[in-house]
Design a protein around this motif. Structure first.
Motif, PDB file in Angstrom:
ATOM      1  N   GLY A 434       0.777  -1.107  -0.010  1.00 20.81           N
ATOM      2  CA  GLY A 434      -0.056  -0.060  -0.239  1.00 20.81           C
ATOM      3  C   GLY A 434       0.851   1.057   0.073  1.00 20.81           C
ATOM      4  N   ARG A 437      -1.635   7.192   3.169  1.00 23.08           N
ATOM      5  CA  ARG A 437      -2.319   8.285   2.650  1.00 23.08           C
ATOM      6  C   ARG A 437      -1.814   9.653   3.222  1.00 23.08           C
ATOM      7  NH1 ARG A 437      -6.877   4.771   4.897  1.00 23.08           N
ATOM      8  NH2 ARG A 437      -7.816   3.808   2.942  1.00 23.08           N
ATOM      9  N   LEU A 572      -3.533   3.672   5.027  1.00 22.79           N
ATOM     10  CA  LEU A 572      -2.959   3.179   4.077  1.00 22.79           C
ATOM     11  C   LEU A 572      -3.982   2.865   2.893  1.00 22.79           C
ATOM     12  CD1 LEU A 572       0.114   2.213   3.488  1.00 22.79           C
ATOM     13  CD2 LEU A 572      -0.733  -0.202   3.707  1.00 22.79           C
ATOM     14  N   GLU A 573      -3.317   3.228   1.712  1.00 24.03           N
ATOM     15  CA  GLU A 573      -4.143   3.237   0.396  1.00 24.03           C
ATOM     16  C   GLU A 573      -3.472   1.999  -0.424  1.00 24.03           C
ATOM     17  OE1 GLU A 573      -7.546   3.952  -1.382  1.00 24.03           O
ATOM     18  OE2 GLU A 573      -6.925   5.113   0.081  1.00 24.03           O
ATOM     19  N   ASN A 575      -2.085  -0.500  -2.953  1.00 25.18           N
ATOM     20  CA  ASN A 575      -1.485  -0.083  -4.337  1.00 25.18           C
ATOM     21  C   ASN A 575      -1.894  -0.902  -5.515  1.00 25.18           C
ATOM     22  OD1 ASN A 575       0.106   0.567  -6.600  1.00 25.18           O
ATOM     23  ND2 ASN A 575       2.108   0.492  -5.392  1.00 25.18           N
ATOM     24  N   GLY A 591     -11.340  -1.826  -1.323  1.00 20.32           N
ATOM     25  CA  GLY A 591     -10.076  -1.523  -2.071  1.00 20.32           C
ATOM     26  C   GLY A 591      -9.384  -2.925  -2.213  1.00 20.32           C
ATOM     27  N   ASP A 610      -1.185  -6.540   1.755  1.00 14.95           N
ATOM     28  CA  ASP A 610      -2.175  -5.346   1.805  1.00 14.95           C
ATOM     29  C   ASP A 610      -3.248  -5.175   0.519  1.00 14.95           C
ATOM     30  OD1 ASP A 610      -0.939  -5.241   4.206  1.00 14.95           O
ATOM     31  OD2 ASP A 610       0.458  -3.524   3.636  1.00 14.95           O
ATOM     32  N   GLU A 625      -4.194  -5.138   6.746  1.00 13.66           N
ATOM     33  CA  GLU A 625      -3.225  -4.656   6.399  1.00 13.66           C
ATOM     34  C   GLU A 625      -2.163  -4.811   7.478  1.00 13.66           C
ATOM     35  OE1 GLU A 625      -4.079  -0.389   6.187  1.00 13.66           O
ATOM     36  OE2 GLU A 625      -5.327  -0.612   4.345  1.00 13.66           O
TER      37      GLU A 625
END
Length: 791
Positions: A434, A437, A572-573, A575, A591, A610, A625
């Motif tokens: 990830g 953010r 965390l976003e 990837n 996500g 993640d 995560e």
């Protein structure tokens, strides 16, 4: 026909008997009835059309003709093969006889002819041809040698032609003939050595003087020890078939034409400038090696049987799993980071409590149990070089650093790197993890604010923040989750010694307010404050600016915080940058790449860590995560890449430490918005992260976790449920000192998440409870399974 005759002999009596019975039956019927019965025609045994009863002569002739033709073909084929075999043996015998036959001593006339041939070959056009072959300018002068000294030098070079057979040429090299003395010594006779010897012309172009012989070539000179005639070479004319390929093979094996060097008097081709350094004939090692120039190895292979995108925990776990099931596997890990695979949890935990001033360079830390280790999973010696991955024996794991996969062709099974290179694969794992953010107000604040903001994720982020904590006066951590609380406690621990002001702000009412119940979150906040951290709750950032060499953070309620550095720990976003080019599905709710139960996104593409949004058979679709999930999902993906076809059923856990005295482990869905039931008791000295790691010998609790306990406690869980049937649910205990305990998270009266507060090495029990998915009436009895009441 033999089979037909046998069948007829066996079936004919039956047919006759049947016919006799039929006639007798017919007579009886006629005698009883007036109307005459219809008799069936008598059956005839034949392989021809119905009605024929004779021998099948045509069939016999056809089969016989086929057998005869086959026998003739086999006879002539075997006879021809035998003839060719005998002819080949005769050729080999004649060749060996010619090689073993000693050459007759040359007559005086033959020696004179050889000397004349050598002198003819010293003409200018031949020398120019040789110079062009060596990369020398054609107009360069070629020194002339005296006729009396030219004869000894001209005789050894004719050995250049049979260089195509290197083994025979090496024997004379080990016994340097006297004619090579001018090569190793600098008398005037060495002038032809420094420049291309005229006698090398037969290697590239046969001289016109040798036209009388068909494609002539001069073989290696035979030198007789120390006799006075040792300098007189014996000339032998080889077969025309071996002459022309000899020169061609020499040029091919020597690499580029400009690098070819022909060492005089040896007949051996060497590549590179070594022969220009005047190597002596007494050192046969460099002379005897033909020395073809190996092409430069590529930096990385163009094809990888197992390609792992991402260099984190999931990729490393997958690589180890692949190699465990396929010991000869060749695995290539592509990561955009400059480091080999490493553990991320110590970056926000143990490394901050190290007393070593060079910890940012060594990246070694002491665990709570006092043992030292590195954050890297394996040393560099564990891996193989990407350039040798295709050729290394028994395969291996290679890591290609500082490369980012920017495009993925699923149909073509190829990926494109950031530098334009492409790599094909058989099976691929996406473990891109990830991206931290950031707050929109920080991104809009300008470059000065961005330069003073750390999005904590990698090794360089740890180094930058550690340096800032030593050089600056104040640091503000935005975020009250796991990472934010850990960093706040770590920085607060050194605030007194460094004179550092540490501020933590978050929109919740307490630390880890989205995970812990409100009462436990408030208690945790007080613990963080005792570490030297100024905690600002209900803080929503409205604007960030840079004024007067300070970063000013303005909150919605009007409060303003001035600081030197910001740490944004707001989540965390996943990837999923490759989803568009690869055509992979991204989950709209959680996500990450949507995968099936085997973590498979396509037939030859898997996702782990993640970035994977998987389906949990107990808790529904999820995305986790945490470190333990990365380890387990990566390991399972690696097994499935080698054909295991195992579903993902593991309930991964995560943990967090607020220093060496307070820590917790959690599993399942831990959301503070769910109803919770907590059971607490007084903690003892052994109920701390430091004590549990001293007992287990490791600081990474997911590594010390054992699944064996789950089977042992399975019966105990069932027993607790049966005993507690009918008992009323107790009220939640909210003591002021939450030393240790268990928090149950409920959904529809079923436990879907568990937090073990200062209770360690009991995760298999919690996993078993969630896996059963049963409704528990008395959770006090269930909490006893964790032995929280033992001293």
């Amino acid at each position: 026909m033999f089979n037909c005759r046998t069948a007829w002999n066996k079936l004919a009596p039956l047919a006759r008997a049947s016919s006799t019975v039929c006639r007798q039956s017919g007579k009886r019927e006629v005698s009883r009835h007036v109307r005459r019965p219809l008799f069936a025609r008598r059956a005839q045994m034949s392989s021809r059309a119905t009605g024929g009863g004779g021998e099948d002569k045509f069939y016999v002739l056809l089969v016989g003709a086929a057998c005869a033709a086959g026998g003739v073909y086999v006879y002539y084929t075997v006879s021809g093969d035998k003839a060719r075999y005998d002819e080949r043996l005769a050729q080999i015998s004649r060749r060996q006889h010619r090689q073993a036959e000693p050459s007759p001593a040359p007559t005086q006339a033959q020696q004179e002819v050889a000397a004349d041939t050598a002198l003819e070959s010293t003409k200018e056009p031949t020398a120019v041809a040789v110079l062009e072959h060596r990369g020398t300018e054609p107009n360069q002068e070629v020194p002339e040698a005296e006729p009396s000294q030219e004869a000894p030098v001209s005789e050894p070079p004719p050995t250049e032609a049979p260089v195509s057979e290197p083994p025979p040429t090496e024997a004379p090299v080990s016994e340097p003939p006297p004619t090579e003395a001018p090569v190793s010594e600098p008398p005037p006779t060495e002038a032809p050595v420094s420049d291309p010897p005229p006698t090398e012309a037969p290697v590239s172009e046969p001289p016109p003087t040798e036209a009388p012989a068909p494609e002539p070539s001069i073989t290696e000179p035979t030198v007789e020890g120390d006799s006075p005639k040792a300098s007189e070479a014996v000339l032998k004319m080889p077969s025309p078939e071996a002459a022309e390929p000899a020169a061609a093979e020499v040029l091919t094996s020597a690499g580029r034409p400009e690098d070819v060097q022909l060492t005089e008097g040896t007949g051996v081709v060497s590549a590179g400038p070594s022969s220009l350094l005047g190597e002596s004939a007494s050192e046969p090692a460099p002379v005897s090696a033909p020395g073809p120039v190996d092409p430069a190895l590529p930096e990385f292979p163009g094809h990888a049987p197992y390609l792992l995108i991402g260099g984190g925990t999931a990729s490393f776990a997958a690589a180890r799993s692949i190699r465990a099931r396929d010991p000869g596997a060749r695995v290539l890990i592509v990561t955009e980071e400059a480091d080999l695979p490493y553990m991320r949890p110590p970056l926000s935990k143990e490394l901050w409590f190290s007393d070593d001033p060079s910890v940012t360079e060594t990246l070694r830390f002491k665990q709570w149990n006092g043992k030292e280790r590195s954050i890297y999973f394996q040393p560099p010696s564990f891996y193989v070089s990407p350039s040798t991955l295709e050729t290394v024996e028994n395969g291996g794991v290679a890591v290609l650093t500082n490369r980012k996969v920017v495009h993925m062709d699923v149909r073509g099974s190829r990926v494109k790197l950031s530098d334009g290179a492409e790599i094909s694969y058989d099976k691929c794992l996406i473990a891109t993890g990830g991206v931290p953010r950031n707050l929109q107000v920080i991104e809009r604040a300008g470059e000065e604010v961005k330069r003073r903001t750390t999005l904590f994720r990698k090794i360089e982020d740890f180094r930058a923040l550690e340096k800032a904590s030593r050089e600056l006066k104040s640091v503000t951590v935005i975020g009250g989750g796991f990472l934010g609380s850990e960093l706040a406690c770590a920085l607060g621990r050194r605030s007194t010694d460094l004179g550092l002001e540490v501020v933590q702000m978050f929109p919740e009412k307490g630390n880890m307010g989205k995970v812990l119940p409100e009462y436990l979150s408030n208690w945790t906040t007080e613990k963080v404050k005792k570490e030297g951290v100024t905690v600002l709750t209900d803080a929503v950032v409205k604007r960030v600016s840079f004024e007067d060499d300070k970063v000013q953070i303005k909150l919605k309620d009007g409060r303003v915080v001035k600081t030197d550095h910001i740490v944004a720990a707001v989540g965390l976003e996943p990837n999923v940058a490759l989803a568009r080019s690869a055509g992979l599905e991204v989950d709209s709710d959680f996500g990450g790449y949507r995968v099936n139960a085997e973590l498979q996104a396509r037939s030859n593409i898997w996702v782990a860590g993640d970035a994977a949004c998987f389906y949990d058979i107990k808790l529904g679709r999820r995305r986790v995560e945490h470190h333990d999930h990365a380890v387990v999902s990566g390991r399972l993906a690696g097994e499935n890449m080698t054909g295991a076809h195992k579903p993902y059923w593991h309930q991964s856990m995560f943990w967090s430490d607020l220093g060496p005295d307070v820590g917790y482990e959690a599993i399942g869905i831990v959301d503070s918005s769910l109803p919770t039931v907590g059971v607490f008791t007084k903690a003892t000295a052994k109920d701390t992260p430091r004590a549990v790691t001293e007992l287990s010998g490791t600081g990474i609790r997911s590594e010390s976790e054992t699944e064996a306990v789950a089977g042992v406690v399975a019966g105990a869980v069932a027993g607790a449920v049966s005993v507690s049937a009918g008992a009323p649910a107790p009220p939640t205990q909210q003591e002021e000192n939450y030393g240790k305990g268990v928090i149950f998270y409920l959904r529809d009266k079923v436990v879907v998440g568990i937090v073990l507060w200062n209770v360690f090495n009991r995760m298999p029990i919690a996993r078993k409870i969630i896996k059963d998915g049963e409704e528990h009436v008395d959770l006090n009895e269930v909490a006893k399974l964790f032995n929280i009441h033992e001293d």
